[in-house]
Design a protein around this motif. Structure first.
Motif: not given
Length: 115
Positions: A71-84, A48-50
């Motif tokens: 020391h922030v982390q701006d999220v560009h992408e999130i991936r879920l691995d094959c096993d979840g 929601e916030t990035g």
């Protein structure tokens, strides 16, 4: 409380505590920065916030990376691995990622050979 999309929630395999490990990587260099833990709420807040939001197992509370340190982390992408059961969170890290003041939490060499 923020709700996680049911389709995403259905794919997640959580620990007994309801958590999923999140490997955090610098989006443009591939540098591995840290490992955090997310539950459905932390993941929903992040989406929601990035801004990367994690569950602190020691403090038993949510924390937004960099909220107090800058020391922030701006999220560009999130991936879920094959096993979840593991998330890969690709971020743009401002400042250091580790609470020790190092750029990455993975600065100690434990590998054999030239690594």
């Amino acid at each position: 409380m923020t709700d996680l999309d049911p389709a995403i929630a259905a794919r997640l395999k959580r620990t007994a505590e309801g958590l999923v490990p999140a490997v955090v990587q610098q989006h443009d260099t591939g540098e591995v920065l840290m490992l955090g833990w997310m539950d459905d709420e932390a993941l929903a807040r992040t989406l929601e916030t990035g801004r990367a939001t994690y569950w602190s197992r020691s403090r038993q509370e949510y924390w937004v990376k960099g909220e107090t340190s800058g020391h922030v982390q701006d999220v560009h992408e999130i991936r879920l691995d094959c096993d979840g059961d593991t998330l890969l969170v690709k971020v743009d890290q401002t400042g250091v990622a580790c609470h020790t003041g190092d750029r990455t939490c993975f600065d100690a060499d434990l590998v054999l050979g030239d690594g």
